[in-house]
Design an enzyme around this catalytic site. Sequence first.
Site, PDB file in Angstrom:
ATOM      1  N   GLY A 158      -8.113  -1.679  -5.801  1.00  0.00           N
ATOM      2  CA  GLY A 158      -6.873  -1.260  -6.405  1.00  0.00           C
ATOM      3  C   GLY A 158      -6.333  -1.815  -5.547  1.00  0.00           C
ATOM      4  CG  HIS A 159      -1.582  -0.590  -4.043  1.00  0.00           C
ATOM      5  ND1 HIS A 159      -0.425  -0.867  -3.899  1.00  0.00           N
ATOM      6  CD2 HIS A 159      -1.003   0.577  -2.390  1.00  0.00           C
ATOM      7  CE1 HIS A 159       0.615  -0.861  -3.135  1.00  0.00           C
ATOM      8  NE2 HIS A 159       0.380  -0.307  -2.287  1.00  0.00           N
TER       9      HIS A 159
END
Length: 287
Positions: free
Chosen positions: A263-264
Amino acid sequence: MQQLVSHRTINVDGVRVAYRESGPADGPVLLLLHGFPTSSHQFARLMDALGDTPYRLIAPDYPGFGRTEAPDGFAYTFDRLADVLEGFTDALGLDRYALYVFDFGAPVGLRLATRRPDRVTGLIVQNGNAYEEGLSDAARAFIALRRAAPGAEDQVRGLFTAEGIRFQYETGVADPALLNPDNQTLDLHYINLPGRKDAQADLAFDYGSNLTHYPAWQAWLRDSRIPVLVVWGAGDPFFTPAGARAYLRDSPEAEVHVFEGAGHFALETHLPAITPLITKFLTHLLP
């Protein structure tokens, strides 16, 4: 061999900047610029993993983040963050450095790069956006928020809660068990310090100013022909993989890696895969 990490502070125009540092004092420098809502602690594992490199690793906390202390009345804008970081590099005598930019670190670091282009030896980008095609629909909607609009302030401040922080860490992650929950707890602690939510709200509403700089940053990439490594978590809810591939338009020789299941905060789950890429890249930058 793992290097010892020192935790220091230095005064930059009234801002007490906290930073982590490891590696030889006379080594080439890698300046690690963190994102929101975290601080230099996000690089703790990476700094350990890069202990065998000859690099001096330096990771500062911005004003409004981590252990850095800014005076009352400090204006929390991305221009001012860059001002402080520029002063930080001057205070430490950093006249040459490679940049690692993540999230907020991209608009801060790329401001530094265009202000002092002669200083930058290479650029590592991890989920740090500099192209409009890299903005997700959610990011575009967020950037479009205006403080005077009903409900906008509450929407922005929702990111500063435990649930908002968890959303940023967990979205797009294939195996959330790989995420260290202590990091989220530490982020929440810092963001709950007096004045911090106001500072973060100011930065959130200023984020749109970064888009006006995109053409200048892209021109710097084209003109400098700086070596570029891009590593990207594919599940980032804010910055899409299109933003990673867009760097190839202005840096056609860039090395781009998009990690599915990340993810981020791609380092949280994919550090073993990303570290060798960074090590190889940094080695190639050596004289």
